[in-house]
Write a protein that holds these residues in place. Structure first.
Motif, PDB file in Angstrom:
ATOM      1  N   VAL A 148     -42.632   3.127  -7.783  1.00  0.00           N
ATOM      2  CA  VAL A 148     -42.271   3.193  -9.203  1.00  0.00           C
ATOM      3  C   VAL A 148     -41.658   1.865  -9.637  1.00  0.00           C
ATOM      4  CG1 VAL A 148     -40.837   4.338 -10.933  1.00  0.00           C
ATOM      5  CG2 VAL A 148     -41.904   5.682  -9.135  1.00  0.00           C
ATOM      6  N   GLU A 149     -40.748   1.333  -8.827  1.00  0.00           N
ATOM      7  CA  GLU A 149     -40.072   0.090  -9.190  1.00  0.00           C
ATOM      8  C   GLU A 149     -41.050  -1.082  -9.245  1.00  0.00           C
ATOM      9  OE1 GLU A 149     -36.945  -0.017  -6.305  1.00  0.00           O
ATOM     10  OE2 GLU A 149     -35.611   1.200  -7.552  1.00  0.00           O
ATOM     11  N   GLU A 150     -42.033  -1.099  -8.345  1.00  0.00           N
ATOM     12  CA  GLU A 150     -43.032  -2.160  -8.364  1.00  0.00           C
ATOM     13  C   GLU A 150     -43.914  -2.051  -9.605  1.00  0.00           C
ATOM     14  OE1 GLU A 150     -45.030  -1.773  -4.630  1.00  0.00           O
ATOM     15  OE2 GLU A 150     -43.469  -2.849  -3.525  1.00  0.00           O
ATOM     16  N   ALA A 151     -44.254  -0.827  -9.999  1.00  0.00           N
ATOM     17  CA  ALA A 151     -45.056  -0.630 -11.202  1.00  0.00           C
ATOM     18  C   ALA A 151     -44.273  -1.070 -12.441  1.00  0.00           C
ATOM     19  CB  ALA A 151     -45.480   0.825 -11.326  1.00  0.00           C
ATOM     20  N   ILE A 152     -42.984  -0.780 -12.459  1.00  0.00           N
ATOM     21  CA  ILE A 152     -42.136  -1.204 -13.585  1.00  0.00           C
ATOM     22  C   ILE A 152     -42.068  -2.728 -13.626  1.00  0.00           C
ATOM     23  CG2 ILE A 152     -39.766  -1.239 -14.452  1.00  0.00           C
ATOM     24  CD1 ILE A 152     -39.515   1.665 -13.379  1.00  0.00           C
ATOM     25  N   ALA A 153     -41.887  -3.345 -12.465  1.00  0.00           N
ATOM     26  CA  ALA A 153     -41.793  -4.804 -12.399  1.00  0.00           C
ATOM     27  C   ALA A 153     -43.089  -5.476 -12.843  1.00  0.00           C
ATOM     28  CB  ALA A 153     -41.430  -5.242 -10.979  1.00  0.00           C
ATOM     29  N   SER A 154     -44.222  -4.843 -12.534  1.00  0.00           N
ATOM     30  CA  SER A 154     -45.509  -5.426 -12.925  1.00  0.00           C
ATOM     31  C   SER A 154     -45.770  -5.245 -14.419  1.00  0.00           C
ATOM     32  CB  SER A 154     -46.647  -4.805 -12.117  1.00  0.00           C
ATOM     33  OG  SER A 154     -46.855  -3.467 -12.518  1.00  0.00           O
ATOM     34  N   GLY A 155     -45.056  -4.328 -15.056  1.00  0.00           N
ATOM     35  CA  GLY A 155     -45.216  -4.107 -16.484  1.00  0.00           C
ATOM     36  C   GLY A 155     -46.330  -3.134 -16.830  1.00  0.00           C
ATOM     37  N   ASP A 156     -46.888  -2.459 -15.851  1.00  0.00           N
ATOM     38  CA  ASP A 156     -47.976  -1.508 -16.076  1.00  0.00           C
ATOM     39  C   ASP A 156     -47.387  -0.128 -16.380  1.00  0.00           C
ATOM     40  OD1 ASP A 156     -50.247  -0.021 -16.138  1.00  0.00           O
ATOM     41  OD2 ASP A 156     -51.015  -0.675 -14.185  1.00  0.00           O
ATOM     42  N   ALA A 157     -47.397   0.260 -17.659  1.00  0.00           N
ATOM     43  CA  ALA A 157     -46.750   1.502 -18.079  1.00  0.00           C
ATOM     44  C   ALA A 157     -47.477   2.727 -17.517  1.00  0.00           C
ATOM     45  CB  ALA A 157     -46.685   1.580 -19.597  1.00  0.00           C
ATOM     46  N   ALA A 204     -46.768   3.035 -13.817  1.00  0.00           N
ATOM     47  CA  ALA A 204     -45.367   3.431 -13.628  1.00  0.00           C
ATOM     48  C   ALA A 204     -45.187   4.913 -13.920  1.00  0.00           C
ATOM     49  CB  ALA A 204     -44.457   2.597 -14.526  1.00  0.00           C
ATOM     50  N   LYS A 205     -45.849   5.400 -14.968  1.00  0.00           N
ATOM     51  CA  LYS A 205     -45.728   6.820 -15.318  1.00  0.00           C
ATOM     52  C   LYS A 205     -46.334   7.699 -14.228  1.00  0.00           C
ATOM     53  CE  LYS A 205     -45.749   7.759 -19.601  1.00  0.00           C
ATOM     54  NZ  LYS A 205     -46.051   8.007 -21.015  1.00  0.00           N
ATOM     55  N   ALA A 206     -47.490   7.282 -13.703  1.00  0.00           N
ATOM     56  CA  ALA A 206     -48.133   8.051 -12.635  1.00  0.00           C
ATOM     57  C   ALA A 206     -47.267   8.062 -11.372  1.00  0.00           C
ATOM     58  CB  ALA A 206     -49.502   7.463 -12.327  1.00  0.00           C
ATOM     59  N   ALA A 207     -46.697   6.909 -11.037  1.00  0.00           N
ATOM     60  CA  ALA A 207     -45.835   6.819  -9.855  1.00  0.00           C
ATOM     61  C   ALA A 207     -44.571   7.653 -10.058  1.00  0.00           C
ATOM     62  CB  ALA A 207     -45.479   5.366  -9.570  1.00  0.00           C
ATOM     63  N   SER A 240     -33.263  10.410 -13.192  1.00  0.00           N
ATOM     64  CA  SER A 240     -32.833  10.066 -14.544  1.00  0.00           C
ATOM     65  C   SER A 240     -32.951   8.570 -14.809  1.00  0.00           C
ATOM     66  CB  SER A 240     -31.384  10.525 -14.742  1.00  0.00           C
ATOM     67  OG  SER A 240     -30.926  10.154 -16.012  1.00  0.00           O
ATOM     68  N   ARG A 241     -32.503   7.764 -13.873  1.00  0.00           N
ATOM     69  CA  ARG A 241     -32.533   6.315 -14.068  1.00  0.00           C
ATOM     70  C   ARG A 241     -33.961   5.779 -14.055  1.00  0.00           C
ATOM     71  NH1 ARG A 241     -27.246   4.402 -10.522  1.00  0.00           N
ATOM     72  NH2 ARG A 241     -25.720   5.325 -11.925  1.00  0.00           N
ATOM     73  N   LEU A 242     -34.794   6.324 -13.167  1.00  0.00           N
ATOM     74  CA  LEU A 242     -36.198   5.896 -13.149  1.00  0.00           C
ATOM     75  C   LEU A 242     -36.902   6.313 -14.436  1.00  0.00           C
ATOM     76  CD1 LEU A 242     -37.217   6.628  -9.459  1.00  0.00           C
ATOM     77  CD2 LEU A 242     -37.025   4.397 -10.537  1.00  0.00           C
ATOM     78  N   ALA A 243     -36.603   7.509 -14.927  1.00  0.00           N
ATOM     79  CA  ALA A 243     -37.215   7.990 -16.171  1.00  0.00           C
ATOM     80  C   ALA A 243     -36.847   7.081 -17.333  1.00  0.00           C
ATOM     81  CB  ALA A 243     -36.776   9.422 -16.458  1.00  0.00           C
ATOM     82  N   ALA A 244     -35.598   6.668 -17.382  1.00  0.00           N
ATOM     83  CA  ALA A 244     -35.155   5.783 -18.464  1.00  0.00           C
ATOM     84  C   ALA A 244     -35.885   4.443 -18.395  1.00  0.00           C
ATOM     85  CB  ALA A 244     -33.649   5.575 -18.384  1.00  0.00           C
ATOM     86  N   ALA A 302     -38.477   3.064 -21.177  1.00  0.00           N
ATOM     87  CA  ALA A 302     -38.245   1.761 -21.823  1.00  0.00           C
ATOM     88  C   ALA A 302     -39.477   0.872 -21.687  1.00  0.00           C
ATOM     89  CB  ALA A 302     -37.029   1.084 -21.215  1.00  0.00           C
ATOM     90  N   LEU A 303     -40.126   0.944 -20.545  1.00  0.00           N
ATOM     91  CA  LEU A 303     -41.334   0.154 -20.323  1.00  0.00           C
ATOM     92  C   LEU A 303     -42.462   0.597 -21.242  1.00  0.00           C
ATOM     93  CD1 LEU A 303     -42.720  -2.007 -18.500  1.00  0.00           C
ATOM     94  CD2 LEU A 303     -43.449  -0.121 -17.060  1.00  0.00           C
ATOM     95  N   SER A 304     -42.624   1.908 -21.397  1.00  0.00           N
ATOM     96  CA  SER A 304     -43.704   2.402 -22.233  1.00  0.00           C
ATOM     97  C   SER A 304     -43.433   2.117 -23.709  1.00  0.00           C
ATOM     98  CB  SER A 304     -43.930   3.899 -22.009  1.00  0.00           C
ATOM     99  OG  SER A 304     -42.779   4.620 -22.354  1.00  0.00           O
ATOM    100  N   VAL A 305     -42.156   2.094 -24.099  1.00  0.00           N
ATOM    101  CA  VAL A 305     -41.803   1.781 -25.494  1.00  0.00           C
ATOM    102  C   VAL A 305     -42.108   0.312 -25.780  1.00  0.00           C
ATOM    103  CG1 VAL A 305     -39.841   1.495 -27.061  1.00  0.00           C
ATOM    104  CG2 VAL A 305     -40.091   3.596 -25.755  1.00  0.00           C
ATOM    105  N   THR A 306     -41.760  -0.575 -24.861  1.00  0.00           N
ATOM    106  CA  THR A 306     -42.006  -1.997 -25.083  1.00  0.00           C
ATOM    107  C   THR A 306     -43.503  -2.311 -24.976  1.00  0.00           C
ATOM    108  OG1 THR A 306     -41.617  -2.483 -22.733  1.00  0.00           O
ATOM    109  CG2 THR A 306     -39.746  -2.708 -24.240  1.00  0.00           C
ATOM    110  N   ALA A 307     -44.238  -1.537 -24.188  1.00  0.00           N
ATOM    111  CA  ALA A 307     -45.676  -1.778 -24.030  1.00  0.00           C
ATOM    112  C   ALA A 307     -46.427  -1.407 -25.309  1.00  0.00           C
ATOM    113  CB  ALA A 307     -46.221  -0.989 -22.859  1.00  0.00           C
ATOM    114  N   THR A 308     -45.969  -0.340 -25.989  1.00  0.00           N
ATOM    115  CA  THR A 308     -46.651   0.096 -27.210  1.00  0.00           C
ATOM    116  C   THR A 308     -46.184  -0.679 -28.432  1.00  0.00           C
ATOM    117  OG1 THR A 308     -45.024   1.855 -27.552  1.00  0.00           O
ATOM    118  CG2 THR A 308     -47.034   2.425 -26.344  1.00  0.00           C
ATOM    119  N   ALA A 309     -44.981  -1.207 -28.381  1.00  0.00           N
ATOM    120  CA  ALA A 309     -44.434  -1.907 -29.557  1.00  0.00           C
ATOM    121  C   ALA A 309     -44.915  -3.336 -29.654  1.00  0.00           C
ATOM    122  CB  ALA A 309     -42.909  -1.909 -29.498  1.00  0.00           C
TER     123      ALA A 309
END
Length: 92
Positions: free
Chosen positions: A35-44, A47-50, A77-81, A85-92
């Motif tokens: 999950v952390e690697e997916a978040i770091a790569s920026g792939d929403a 990251a959601k699947a992981a 909880s922390r991973l969900a947040a 945040a990643l998915s919000v920035t990816a869509t915005a």
């Protein structure tokens, strides 16, 4: 050193349980790292699947006593947040 038969058996049981718990803990860490690697790569999407894969692993570890239930809940909880945040920035 264990002297009685029951103490020797207890030592064997503890050793087996330790191996099982190490494997469970390692599995949880692997899923969390994915999950952390997916978040770091920026792939929403990745990251959601992981994240969906790590939730039951953390719950299982908590139910088996490998992690405290509050620890598992905090990690989810922390991973969900972070995923949110990643998915919000990816869509915005």
């Amino acid at each position: 050193m264990a002297n009685t038969t029951s103490a020797k058996k207890a030592t064997r049981k503890i050793a087996r349980r330790t191996d099982v718990n190490k494997a469970r803990r390692s599995r949880v860490r692997t899923f969390v790292r994915q999950v952390e690697e997916a978040i770091a790569s920026g792939d929403a999407d990745k990251a959601k699947a992981a994240f969906l894969a790590v939730q039951p692993e953390l719950a299982r570890a908590a139910s088996k006593g490998v992690l405290h239930s509050n620890t598992a809940s905090r990690k989810v909880s922390r991973l969900a947040a972070r995923v949110k945040a990643l998915s919000v920035t990816a869509t915005a």
